[in-house]
Design a protein around this motif. Structure first.
Motif, PDB file in Angstrom:
ATOM      1  N   UNK B   1       0.841  -1.130   0.137  1.00  0.00           N
ATOM      2  CA  UNK B   1       0.070   0.086   0.006  1.00  0.00           C
ATOM      3  C   UNK B   1       0.732   1.201   0.120  1.00  0.00           C
ATOM      4  N   UNK B   2       2.061   1.053  -0.495  1.00  0.00           N
ATOM      5  CA  UNK B   2       3.190   2.203  -0.434  1.00  0.00           C
ATOM      6  C   UNK B   2       2.878   3.225  -1.459  1.00  0.00           C
ATOM      7  N   UNK B   3       2.348   2.965  -2.557  1.00  0.00           N
ATOM      8  CA  UNK B   3       2.261   3.787  -3.747  1.00  0.00           C
ATOM      9  C   UNK B   3       1.155   5.210  -3.411  1.00  0.00           C
ATOM     10  N   UNK B   4       1.639   6.178  -3.816  1.00  0.00           N
ATOM     11  CA  UNK B   4       0.865   7.406  -3.667  1.00  0.00           C
ATOM     12  C   UNK B   4      -0.025   8.059  -4.775  1.00  0.00           C
ATOM     13  N   UNK B   5      -1.233   7.480  -4.826  1.00  0.00           N
ATOM     14  CA  UNK B   5      -1.857   7.855  -6.160  1.00  0.00           C
ATOM     15  C   UNK B   5      -2.990   8.755  -5.574  1.00  0.00           C
ATOM     16  N   UNK B   6      -3.452   9.497  -6.588  1.00  0.00           N
ATOM     17  CA  UNK B   6      -4.372  10.661  -6.323  1.00  0.00           C
ATOM     18  C   UNK B   6      -5.815   9.879  -6.437  1.00  0.00           C
ATOM     19  N   UNK B   7      -6.712   9.835  -5.372  1.00  0.00           N
ATOM     20  CA  UNK B   7      -7.920   9.009  -5.472  1.00  0.00           C
ATOM     21  C   UNK B   7      -8.842  10.016  -6.264  1.00  0.00           C
ATOM     22  N   UNK B   8      -8.701  11.084  -6.588  1.00  0.00           N
ATOM     23  CA  UNK B   8      -9.759  12.077  -7.144  1.00  0.00           C
ATOM     24  C   UNK B   8      -9.731  11.870  -8.641  1.00  0.00           C
ATOM     25  N   UNK B   9      -8.753  11.186  -9.298  1.00  0.00           N
ATOM     26  CA  UNK B   9      -8.854  10.904 -10.848  1.00  0.00           C
ATOM     27  C   UNK B   9      -8.634   9.338 -11.097  1.00  0.00           C
ATOM     28  N   UNK B  10      -9.055   8.829 -12.175  1.00  0.00           N
ATOM     29  CA  UNK B  10      -9.105   7.384 -12.310  1.00  0.00           C
ATOM     30  C   UNK B  10      -7.632   6.725 -12.011  1.00  0.00           C
ATOM     31  N   UNK B  11      -7.523   5.671 -11.186  1.00  0.00           N
ATOM     32  CA  UNK B  11      -6.291   5.242 -10.677  1.00  0.00           C
ATOM     33  C   UNK B  11      -5.701   4.445 -12.120  1.00  0.00           C
ATOM     34  N   UNK B  12      -6.451   3.774 -12.920  1.00  0.00           N
ATOM     35  CA  UNK B  12      -5.946   2.893 -14.131  1.00  0.00           C
ATOM     36  C   UNK B  12      -5.071   3.957 -15.184  1.00  0.00           C
ATOM     37  N   UNK B  13      -5.591   5.235 -15.065  1.00  0.00           N
ATOM     38  CA  UNK B  13      -4.830   6.226 -15.930  1.00  0.00           C
ATOM     39  C   UNK B  13      -3.309   6.493 -15.192  1.00  0.00           C
ATOM     40  N   UNK B  14      -3.227   6.562 -13.904  1.00  0.00           N
ATOM     41  CA  UNK B  14      -2.299   7.063 -13.146  1.00  0.00           C
ATOM     42  C   UNK B  14      -1.277   5.597 -13.291  1.00  0.00           C
ATOM     43  N   UNK B  15      -1.868   4.424 -13.043  1.00  0.00           N
ATOM     44  CA  UNK B  15      -0.971   3.243 -13.246  1.00  0.00           C
ATOM     45  C   UNK B  15      -0.251   3.330 -14.768  1.00  0.00           C
ATOM     46  N   UNK B  16      -1.028   3.691 -15.728  1.00  0.00           N
ATOM     47  CA  UNK B  16      -0.291   3.735 -17.116  1.00  0.00           C
ATOM     48  C   UNK B  16       0.767   4.586 -17.081  1.00  0.00           C
ATOM     49  N   UNK B  17       0.607   5.834 -16.443  1.00  0.00           N
ATOM     50  CA  UNK B  17       1.828   6.717 -16.226  1.00  0.00           C
ATOM     51  C   UNK B  17       2.951   6.075 -15.597  1.00  0.00           C
ATOM     52  N   UNK B  18       2.581   5.427 -14.650  1.00  0.00           N
ATOM     53  CA  UNK B  18       3.689   4.739 -13.586  1.00  0.00           C
ATOM     54  C   UNK B  18       4.329   3.766 -14.601  1.00  0.00           C
ATOM     55  N   UNK B  19       3.731   2.988 -15.281  1.00  0.00           N
ATOM     56  CA  UNK B  19       4.172   1.903 -16.209  1.00  0.00           C
ATOM     57  C   UNK B  19       5.031   2.355 -17.211  1.00  0.00           C
ATOM     58  N   UNK B  20       4.513   3.589 -17.880  1.00  0.00           N
ATOM     59  CA  UNK B  20       5.219   4.464 -19.076  1.00  0.00           C
ATOM     60  C   UNK B  20       6.610   4.599 -18.500  1.00  0.00           C
ATOM     61  N   UNK B  21       6.542   5.306 -16.970  1.00  0.00           N
ATOM     62  CA  UNK B  21       7.864   5.736 -16.641  1.00  0.00           C
ATOM     63  C   UNK B  21       8.838   4.356 -16.419  1.00  0.00           C
ATOM     64  N   UNK B  22       8.168   3.339 -16.215  1.00  0.00           N
ATOM     65  CA  UNK B  22       9.188   2.127 -15.737  1.00  0.00           C
ATOM     66  C   UNK B  22       9.748   1.722 -17.273  1.00  0.00           C
ATOM     67  N   UNK B  23       9.008   2.061 -18.362  1.00  0.00           N
ATOM     68  CA  UNK B  23       9.439   1.333 -19.658  1.00  0.00           C
ATOM     69  C   UNK B  23      10.763   2.539 -20.036  1.00  0.00           C
ATOM     70  N   UNK B  24      10.290   3.776 -19.951  1.00  0.00           N
ATOM     71  CA  UNK B  24      11.436   4.831 -20.203  1.00  0.00           C
ATOM     72  C   UNK B  24      12.671   4.643 -19.487  1.00  0.00           C
ATOM     73  N   UNK B  25      12.518   4.527 -18.097  1.00  0.00           N
ATOM     74  CA  UNK B  25      13.647   4.247 -17.256  1.00  0.00           C
ATOM     75  C   UNK B  25      14.367   2.967 -17.559  1.00  0.00           C
ATOM     76  N   UNK B  26      13.908   1.952 -18.396  1.00  0.00           N
ATOM     77  CA  UNK B  26      14.388   0.857 -18.658  1.00  0.00           C
ATOM     78  C   UNK B  26      14.521   0.045 -17.353  1.00  0.00           C
ATOM     79  N   UNK B  27      13.719   0.173 -16.434  1.00  0.00           N
ATOM     80  CA  UNK B  27      13.175  -0.789 -15.490  1.00  0.00           C
ATOM     81  C   UNK B  27      12.425  -1.773 -16.000  1.00  0.00           C
ATOM     82  N   UNK B  28      11.695  -1.685 -17.029  1.00  0.00           N
ATOM     83  CA  UNK B  28      10.899  -2.603 -17.840  1.00  0.00           C
ATOM     84  C   UNK B  28      11.656  -2.510 -19.393  1.00  0.00           C
TER      85      UNK B  28
END
Lengths: 235, 125
Positions: B1-28
Motif C-alpha cells: 500500500x506504499x504507492x501514492x495515487x491521487x484518488x480523485x482521478x481514475x487510478x488506471x490512468x495513473x497506473x499507465x503513467x507509472x508503467x510508462x515511466x518504468x519503460x522509459x527508465x528501462x526498469x521494464x
C-alpha cells in the motif's frame, strides 16, 4: 444474470423501512465496496445475502438460487461480530472450519495465519482485536467460495493492521469469485475496489465502476461519501 | 500500500503513467515479460481489474503485447519507447514553462537560469 441479483428488495424492522426497493446485479471477478454510514442497511443486506435473515420482500438470487442451503454452500461470510469461542486457538479454528466446510483449504488458511504472523497456539481470548480480525479473515478467505462477503473487516483496527489486511485480501482473493466488503471507512481502502455501491438509509445512492465514478465526479469515493452524508449526519 | 495515487482521478490512468515511466527508465526493458497482474496489484495496493484495465489500454496502444500462453511482454520497438519518452517530456516542459511565465520570467532569463541550475547540479556535462 449476475452471480448476485437483487430485485426490489424491501426490509422493515418494527415498521421502519431499512431497505427500500433495492435492486442490484453483480457479476463475478470483482472486489465490490459496499459503502455507507452506520445504520444505512449494509449489514441487513449482507445478512440477507448470507442467508441469515429470510423474512424480506422482493427477489434475491445468488448463482440463480434464492438464499438457502445451496447458497450457504457457496457464500463465505465474515460477520461484523466475532463468532470464535474464546478458548479456540488458530489450529482449533482451522480444524473446525475444515470439518464444517467441504470447500475449505486448510493449507491456505495456515499459510495466511503464518503470513499474518499469528501464533497458531494462542487462544483467541488473548488476542487483540486486530489479531482476531486477521484470524477470521484467514478462515473465511480460505474457502473456495464463489461469493465472499466481509462485514466491516477493518472496524476498530489500527492503520498498520488495516493495510496488512488489505494486502492479504489482494493476495488471496480468487479471481473467479466476487468479494463484497462492507465498510464505513473509505479513505485508504477505496483503491482495492473496482466497483462501489453507496447505500444511504436503505436506498441506492450510487453504484458503478470506481474509476468511472472518479472520472465523472472528479472526486475520490471518500470525498463523495463525505459530501453525501455530511447533511444527513447533522439531521 | 506504499504507492501514492491521487484518488480523485481514475487510478488506471495513473497506473499507465507509472508503467510508462518504468519503460522509459528501462526498469521494464524492451522485449521483456512484465510481472503478472496479481503481483502488480499487490505491489501498488490496487484492484487487479484496475491493473488489467491499464495494461489492456497499453496493449491497444502497442506498448505491450500478449503471448497467448506465456503472458504480457514489452514492445521491442525502441523507437516507439523513445517517442513515448519525448511526449511525456514535452508535457512536463510545457507545464514548467507555464509556471515560469506565471512568475514573470522571459525566454532569455529562463534559459540563463536553466543553464545555471544545470551547472550547479551536474557541472558542465
Amino acid at each position: 444474470m449476475g452471480i448476485i441479483d437483487v430485485q426490489n428488495l424491501n426490509k422493515t424492522y418494527a415498521n421502519k423501512l431499512v431497505l427500500n426497493n433495492l435492486s442490484l446485479s453483480l457479476g463475478s471477478g470483482q472486489i465490490v465496496g459496499l459503502l455507507g454510514p452506520n445504520g444505512c442497511g449494509k449489514s441487513t443486506l449482507i445478512k440477507i445475502l448470507a442467508g441469515v435473515i429470510s423474512d424480506y420482500d422482493g427477489n434475491v438470487f445468488i448463482d440463480g438460487q434464492t438464499p438457502g442451503i445451496y447458497t450457504k454452500s457457496i457464500v463465505s461470510y465474515l460477520p461484523e461480530k466475532t463468532y470464535l469461542s474464546k478458548w479456540m486457538r488458530p489450529v482449533d479454528a482451522v480444524a473446525y472450519f475444515s470439518d464444517f466446510y467441504a470447500d475449505f483449504d486448510k493449507v491456505k488458511a495456515m499459510d495466511m495465519i503464518q503470513q499474518f504472523r499469528l501464533d497458531p497456539m494462542q487462544p483467541t481470548k488473548n488476542m487483540s482485536k486486530g489479531m482476531q480480525e486477521k484470524l477470521q479473515l484467514s478462515l473465511v478467505m480460505s474457502r473456495r467460495s464463489k461469493v465472499l462477503i466481509l462485514d466491516e473487516p477493518l472496524g476498530g483496527v489500527d492503520p498498520a493492521t488495516r493495510s496488512a489486511i488489505l494486502d492479504m485480501i489482494l493476495r488471496n482473493y480468487l479471481e473467479e469469485s466476487i468479494l463484497i466488503m462492507a465498510t464505513h471507512l473509505v479513505q485508504d481502502v477505496e483503491r482495492i475496489f473496482n466497483y462501489a455501491i453507496l447505500l444511504g438509509y436503505g436506498e441506492l445512492i450510487l453504484a458503478g465502476e470506481t474509476d468511472d465514478i472518479r472520472r465523472e465526479y472528479g472526486k475520490s469515493l471518500d470525498e463523495i461519501f463525505r459530501e453525501v452524508f455530511a447533511c444527513s449526519i447533522s439531521l | 500500500m506504499a504507492y501514492d495515487f491521487n484518488d480523485t482521478s481514475p487510478i488506471y490512468l495513473q497506473l499507465i503513467q507509472v508503467f510508462c515511466e518504468k519503460l522509459i527508465a528501462r526498469q521494464w526493458k524492451a522485449g521483456e515479460k512484465i510481472p503478472p497482474v496479481r503481483e502488480l496489484a499487490v505491489e501498488y495496493g490496487v484492484n487487479p481489474n484496475t491493473v488489467q484495465r491499464a495494461l489492456t489500454q497499453m496493449e491497444q496502444e502497442g506498448l505491450l503485447y500478449t503471448q497467448r500462453t506465456s503472458g504480457r511482454y514489452i514492445t521491442e520497438d525502441e523507437e516507439y519507447i523513445r517517442r513515448v519518452r519525448d511526449n511525456i517530456a514535452d508535457d512536463y516542459i510545457g507545464e514548467f514553462i507555464n509556471k515560469m511565465l506565471a512568475l514573470g520570467l522571459n525566454k532569455e532569463e529562463l534559459e540563463e537560469k536553466l543553464t545555471q541550475k544545470w551547472r550547479e547540479l551536474h557541472g558542465n556535462h
